[in-house]
Scaffold this motif. Sequence first.
Motif, PDB file in Angstrom:
ATOM      1  N   TYR A  41      -4.594   4.075   7.616  1.00 14.46           N
ATOM      2  CA  TYR A  41      -3.978   3.299   8.682  1.00 14.46           C
ATOM      3  C   TYR A  41      -2.949   2.348   8.089  1.00 14.46           C
ATOM      4  N   LEU A  42      -2.021   1.905   8.944  1.00 10.58           N
ATOM      5  CA  LEU A  42      -0.982   0.974   8.530  1.00 10.58           C
ATOM      6  C   LEU A  42      -1.495  -0.459   8.617  1.00 10.58           C
ATOM      7  N   LYS A  43      -1.106  -1.260   7.625  1.00  8.22           N
ATOM      8  CA  LYS A  43      -1.496  -2.667   7.602  1.00  8.22           C
ATOM      9  C   LYS A  43      -0.252  -3.490   7.284  1.00  8.22           C
ATOM     10  N   GLN A  44      -0.016  -4.528   8.080  1.00  8.92           N
ATOM     11  CA  GLN A  44       1.119  -5.400   7.856  1.00  8.92           C
ATOM     12  C   GLN A  44       0.648  -6.736   7.294  1.00  8.92           C
ATOM     13  N   ASP A  45       1.226  -7.125   6.151  1.00  8.29           N
ATOM     14  CA  ASP A  45       0.956  -8.432   5.557  1.00  8.29           C
ATOM     15  C   ASP A  45       2.153  -9.325   5.840  1.00  8.29           C
ATOM     16  N   PHE A  83       6.126   4.812  -0.069  1.00 10.40           N
ATOM     17  CA  PHE A  83       5.069   4.119   0.647  1.00 10.40           C
ATOM     18  C   PHE A  83       4.063   3.557  -0.342  1.00 10.40           C
ATOM     19  N   ASN A  84       3.677   2.295  -0.131  1.00  9.95           N
ATOM     20  CA  ASN A  84       2.617   1.681  -0.914  1.00  9.95           C
ATOM     21  C   ASN A  84       1.289   1.990  -0.243  1.00  9.95           C
ATOM     22  N   VAL A  85       0.298   2.359  -1.066  1.00 11.99           N
ATOM     23  CA  VAL A  85      -1.014   2.752  -0.564  1.00 11.99           C
ATOM     24  C   VAL A  85      -2.073   1.974  -1.329  1.00 11.99           C
ATOM     25  N   THR A  86      -3.077   1.483  -0.607  1.00  9.53           N
ATOM     26  CA  THR A  86      -4.227   0.827  -1.226  1.00  9.53           C
ATOM     27  C   THR A  86      -5.458   1.692  -0.998  1.00  9.53           C
ATOM     28  N   ILE A  87      -6.162   1.984  -2.092  1.00  8.52           N
ATOM     29  CA  ILE A  87      -7.386   2.786  -2.055  1.00  8.52           C
ATOM     30  C   ILE A  87      -8.534   1.869  -2.479  1.00  8.52           C
ATOM     31  N   TRP A  88      -9.636   1.894  -1.734  1.00 12.82           N
ATOM     32  CA  TRP A  88     -10.757   0.996  -1.985  1.00 12.82           C
ATOM     33  C   TRP A  88     -12.001   1.744  -2.416  1.00 12.82           C
ATOM     34  N   GLY A  89     -12.914   1.037  -3.080  1.00 17.16           N
ATOM     35  CA  GLY A  89     -14.276   1.496  -3.338  1.00 17.16           C
ATOM     36  C   GLY A  89     -14.408   2.613  -4.356  1.00 17.16           C
ATOM     37  N   SER A 136       7.457  -9.900   5.385  1.00 19.22           N
ATOM     38  CA  SER A 136       6.366  -8.993   5.759  1.00 19.22           C
ATOM     39  C   SER A 136       6.484  -7.705   4.970  1.00 19.22           C
ATOM     40  N   ASN A 137       5.380  -7.020   4.876  1.00 19.51           N
ATOM     41  CA  ASN A 137       5.315  -5.743   4.174  1.00 19.51           C
ATOM     42  C   ASN A 137       4.311  -4.857   4.904  1.00 19.51           C
ATOM     43  N   VAL A 138       4.685  -3.620   5.140  1.00 22.96           N
ATOM     44  CA  VAL A 138       3.779  -2.660   5.769  1.00 22.96           C
ATOM     45  C   VAL A 138       3.334  -1.674   4.697  1.00 22.96           C
ATOM     46  N   SER A 139       2.033  -1.490   4.577  1.00 25.28           N
ATOM     47  CA  SER A 139       1.483  -0.542   3.604  1.00 25.28           C
ATOM     48  C   SER A 139       0.418   0.314   4.287  1.00 25.28           C
ATOM     49  N   ILE A 140      -0.058   1.296   3.555  1.00 25.81           N
ATOM     50  CA  ILE A 140      -1.095   2.202   4.057  1.00 25.81           C
ATOM     51  C   ILE A 140      -2.402   1.870   3.359  1.00 25.81           C
ATOM     52  N   VAL A 141      -3.470   1.726   4.130  1.00 23.89           N
ATOM     53  CA  VAL A 141      -4.809   1.570   3.574  1.00 23.89           C
ATOM     54  C   VAL A 141      -5.493   2.930   3.734  1.00 23.89           C
ATOM     55  N   ALA A 142      -5.894   3.518   2.615  1.00 27.35           N
ATOM     56  CA  ALA A 142      -6.426   4.882   2.623  1.00 27.35           C
ATOM     57  C   ALA A 142      -7.883   4.917   3.067  1.00 27.35           C
ATOM     58  N   ASN A 143      -8.185   5.832   3.972  1.00 28.55           N
ATOM     59  CA  ASN A 143      -9.573   6.152   4.320  1.00 28.55           C
ATOM     60  C   ASN A 143     -10.039   7.376   3.555  1.00 28.55           C
ATOM     61  N   ASN A 144      -9.103   8.270   3.255  1.00 34.54           N
ATOM     62  CA  ASN A 144      -9.419   9.518   2.561  1.00 34.54           C
ATOM     63  C   ASN A 144      -8.219   9.906   1.718  1.00 34.54           C
ATOM     64  N   VAL A 145      -8.471  10.345   0.491  1.00 34.63           N
ATOM     65  CA  VAL A 145      -7.420  10.811  -0.402  1.00 34.63           C
ATOM     66  C   VAL A 145      -7.829  12.169  -0.927  1.00 34.63           C
TER      67      VAL A 145
END
Length: 168
Positions: A85-89, A58-64, A101-110
């Motif tokens: 949450y899941l995000k589809q590009d 799974f690809n995960v994006t972590i922000w901030g 298309s690609n579905v990845s996870i956007v992290a709220n908490n790690v």
Amino acid sequence: MTDINTVTIVGRLTRDLNGSDQREYAFTPNGQARANISIAVNRSRKQGDQWVDEANFFNVTIWGKTAENLLPYLKKGKQICVEGYLKQDRWQDKTTGQQRSNVSIVANNVQLLGGNSGNGGAQSAGGYTPKFQQPQQNSFAPSQEAPSYDDQSFGGAPDSGFPEDIPF
């Protein structure tokens, strides 16, 4: 009813987070950090009479600030828990013209979990742990007795009307 898009996974990082690779770690024009990681999550399933391990990636994006603070700790093999949450590009392939298309996870908490990092299995709550400290196994000497607590120390009166001795 409102739709729900929530995911929690526990897995291991497939590669070190390289702070010098712009595809993995970068800052947006407004100064917000972004980290892209990949997690392998193993699943065992029965195939005939044998159990077979199956890896999912799974690809995960972590922000901030979470991305900034986790940079030195995200190493290959490190076990982490990601809530998000899941995000589809979606995009159109320039060479073939096909929709992709690609579905990845956007992290709220790690949360950093134990294993394969030499930090004593320190855990994190709230996104990162800047200093790793191993918890003490026994905070009092073996010759001393464990401290005792009376009902008053938990805020309850002896005749509080509850039949249980449990202070909560």
